[in-house]
Design an enzyme around this catalytic site. Structure first.
Site, short mmCIF file in Angstrom:
data_model
loop_
_atom_site.label_atom_id
_atom_site.label_comp_id
_atom_site.label_asym_id
_atom_site.label_seq_id
_atom_site.Cartn_x
_atom_site.Cartn_y
_atom_site.Cartn_z
N ILE A 6 0.49 -1.15 0.35
CA ILE A 6 0.02 0.24 0.06
C ILE A 6 0.87 1.32 -0.19
O ILE A 6 0.83 2.18 -1.19
CB ILE A 6 -0.52 -0.35 1.35
CG1 ILE A 6 -2.01 -1.50 0.90
CG2 ILE A 6 -1.96 1.71 0.99
CD1 ILE A 6 -2.86 -1.18 2.38
N PRO A 59 2.48 -2.20 9.27
CA PRO A 59 1.05 -2.98 9.95
C PRO A 59 1.86 -2.14 11.53
O PRO A 59 2.28 -2.11 12.23
CB PRO A 59 1.52 -4.42 9.93
CG PRO A 59 3.01 -3.91 9.38
CD PRO A 59 3.52 -2.85 8.94
N THR A 111 -4.35 6.08 7.19
CA THR A 111 -5.58 3.87 6.92
C THR A 111 -5.16 3.01 7.31
O THR A 111 -5.96 1.85 6.90
CB THR A 111 -5.63 4.37 5.63
OG1 THR A 111 -4.04 4.20 4.74
CG2 THR A 111 -5.99 5.41 5.22
N SER A 112 -4.05 2.77 8.39
CA SER A 112 -3.57 1.35 8.41
C SER A 112 -4.02 0.63 9.57
O SER A 112 -5.09 -0.36 9.34
CB SER A 112 -2.41 1.87 8.91
OG SER A 112 -1.17 -0.05 8.63
N GLU A 131 -12.15 1.15 17.36
CA GLU A 131 -12.89 1.20 16.61
C GLU A 131 -14.18 -0.23 16.34
O GLU A 131 -14.98 0.06 15.88
CB GLU A 131 -12.24 1.05 15.21
CG GLU A 131 -11.58 -0.24 14.66
CD GLU A 131 -10.92 0.33 13.19
OE1 GLU A 131 -10.26 1.18 12.85
OE2 GLU A 131 -11.36 -0.63 12.43
N HIS A 145 -13.33 3.20 8.86
CA HIS A 145 -12.71 1.77 7.84
C HIS A 145 -13.29 1.59 6.65
O HIS A 145 -13.43 0.35 6.42
CB HIS A 145 -12.29 0.44 8.73
CG HIS A 145 -11.63 -0.28 9.09
ND1 HIS A 145 -10.78 -0.55 9.83
CD2 HIS A 145 -10.32 -0.78 7.75
CE1 HIS A 145 -10.10 -1.31 9.37
NE2 HIS A 145 -9.40 -1.68 8.22
#
Ligand code: NAD
Length: 331
Positions: free
Chosen positions: A155, A207, A233-234, A264, A296
Site C-alpha cells: 500500500i 502494520p 489508513t493502516s 473502532e 474503515h
C-alpha cells in the site's frame, strides 16, 4: 468446507456467494463478530472466516478448536487481532489475503488528503444550502510539498507513486525493507526522525506490531512541522489518539485524516446514528473542523471485494485439499 462466517455485511454475502462457484464451500453467515462470547456458534464447522475487528484471542481459539475449527481464514491483510501463539499451540492454521488491490487503500489515503486540504466536503454542504461563499476554504498546492510515508510495502508503495504523480517530494521510512524500485522513481529513504521533522504530510502504511503501536505519540508529534497533515489508513493503534487531540488543540497538527481508530471495534461498521456515543475520545476528534474520519473503508472498492472473496475461497480450498498454503501466517 463448512465455514462459519462472522461479522457479515450485505456486501460480504453478495461477493462471497458470487465467487463461491457451485457452492464449493458451505458458508453460514453470522452477523455477530467472532469473540469469546460468540465462539460457541462454531460447533459443527471446520473453518471460520473473520474480518478486522473480530477478536481471536487465546480464549476464542481454545473454544473454536475444541469445536473442530482447523483453519481461520482472515478476509483482510492485517492480523493483529489474532493470537498467533495460541493458534499454533492448538494447531489451527491461519490464512489471510496479503494483497488485494493495495491501490484501494492508497487511493483512499489520497482522498483523505485532498478532502482535508481542498475542503470539498464543506463546499458540497455549503452549495446544497445555497451558500456559494468560498471564505475559509483555502487549501494548499500538493505539488512541491514533502510527503513522508511510514511503511513502504504494497500500500505504501502505491501511495508513494501517487504522491510522486502529484509532484511531491516523497520521503519514506521502512524498518525492514527499502525498495530499489521506489528509490529509482525518486523516493528518498530517511531515518524516522528526519521524516517526521521534514514532512508537510505524513501517511502511515506500516502494520500494527508491538514496535509500531503508538508510533505517533506526544514525542513524535512534537518533532513534526507546525500544521502537519497526518493520515492513517493502516491501523488505529498506530496513533495515540489522546496525544493527537493535544496536537490538534495546540495547532501542531493542522489536519488529521483517519480511516482507522484504536477503539473502532465498538463503533465501526455499525449505524449508531440513534445512539449516544460513549467514547469521548472519538467524540472529541469528530468535533474538530480539521479532522476527517471515515469508518474503515479504505479497502472498500469493487476490485478489492472481488479479490478478497476469490483469494479467501481459494485459501479455504487449498487447506481442504492439503495443498501448500501460500497465504498462511506462520508465527
Ligand atoms: P505490507 O506488509 O505490504 O507492508 C507493510 C510495510 O511496513 C512493509 O514494507 C514493512 O517492512 C513495513 N514495516 C514493518 N514494520 C515497520 C516499522 N516498525 N516501521 C516502519 N515500517 C515497518 O502491508 P500492506 O498491504 O501495505 O498493508 C499495510 C497495512 O495497511 C496493513 O498492515 C493493514 O494494517 C492496513 N490496511 C488497511 C486497510 C483499510 O481498509 N484501511 C486495508 C488493508 C490494509
Amino acid at each position: 468446507m463448512k465455514v462459519a462466517f462472522f461479522s457479515t455485511k450485505s456486501y460480504d454475502k453478495e461477493y462471497f456467494n458470487r465467487f463461491n462457484d457451485d457452492n464449493l464451500h458451505e458458508i453460514t453467515f453470522f452477523e455477530v463478530p467472532l469473540n469469546n462470547q460468540t465462539a460457541g456458534l462454531t460447533t459443527g464447522f471446520e473453518a471460520v472466516c473473520v474480518f478486522v475487528n473480530d477478536k481471536i484471542d487465546e480464549e476464542t481459539i481454545e473454544i473454536i478448536s475444541v469445536n473442530g475449527i482447523k483453519v481461520i481464514a482472515l478476509r483482510c491483510a492485517g492480523f493483529n487481532n489474532v493470537d498467533l501463539k495460541a493458534a499454533k499451540s492448538r494447531s489451527v492454521s491461519i490464512v489471510r489475503v496479503p494483497a488485494y488491490s493495495p491501490e484501494s487503500v492508497a487511493e483512499h489515503a489520497t482522498a483523505l488528503i485532498l478532502t482535508l486540504n481542498r475542503k470539498t466536503h464543506k463546499a458540497y454542504n455549503r452549495v446544497r444550502e445555497g451558500n456559494f461563499s468560498i471564505e475559509n476554504l483555502t487549501g494548499f498546492n500538493l505539488s512541491g510539498k514533502t510527503v513522508g510515508v511510514i511503511g513502504t510495502g504494497l500500500i505504501g508503495s502505491s501511495f508513494c507513486k501517487i504522491m510522486l504523480g502529484f509532484g511531491c517530494k516523497v520521503l519514506a521510512y521502512d524498518d525492514i525493507y527499502e525498495s530499489p524500485d521506489l528509490i529509482s522513481k525518486g523516493v528518498q529513504y530517511k531515518k524516522l526522525d528526519e521524516l517526521l521533522t521534514q514532512s508537510d504530510v505524513i501517511s502511515l502504511h506500516c502494520p500494527l506490531t508491538p514496535e509500531t503501536a503508538h508510533i505517533i505519540n506526544a514525542n513524535s508529534i512534537s518533532k513534526m512541522k507546525n500544521g502537519v497533515m497526518l493520515i492513517n489508513t493502516s491501523r488505529g493503534a498506530l496513533i495515540n489518539a489522546k496525544d493527537a487531540i493535544e496536537g490538534l488543540k495546540s495547532g501542531k497538527i493542522g489536519y488529521l485524516g483517519i480511516d482507522v481508530y484504536e477503539q473502532e471495534a465498538d463503533l465501526f461498521f455499525q449505524d449508531l446514528s440513534e445512539s449516544v456515543i460513549q467514547d469521548d475520545v472519538i467524540s472529541r476528534l469528530i468535533s474538530f473542523p480539521n479532522v476527517l474520519i471515515t469508518g474503515h473503508l479504505g479497502f472498500f472498492t469493487k476490485e478489492a471485494l472481488e479479490e478478497i472473496a476469490t483469494i479467501t475461497l481459494n485459501n479455504l480450498s487449498d487447506f481442504e485439499n492439503g495443498r501448500e498454503l501460500l497465504n498462511e501466517i506462520k508465527s
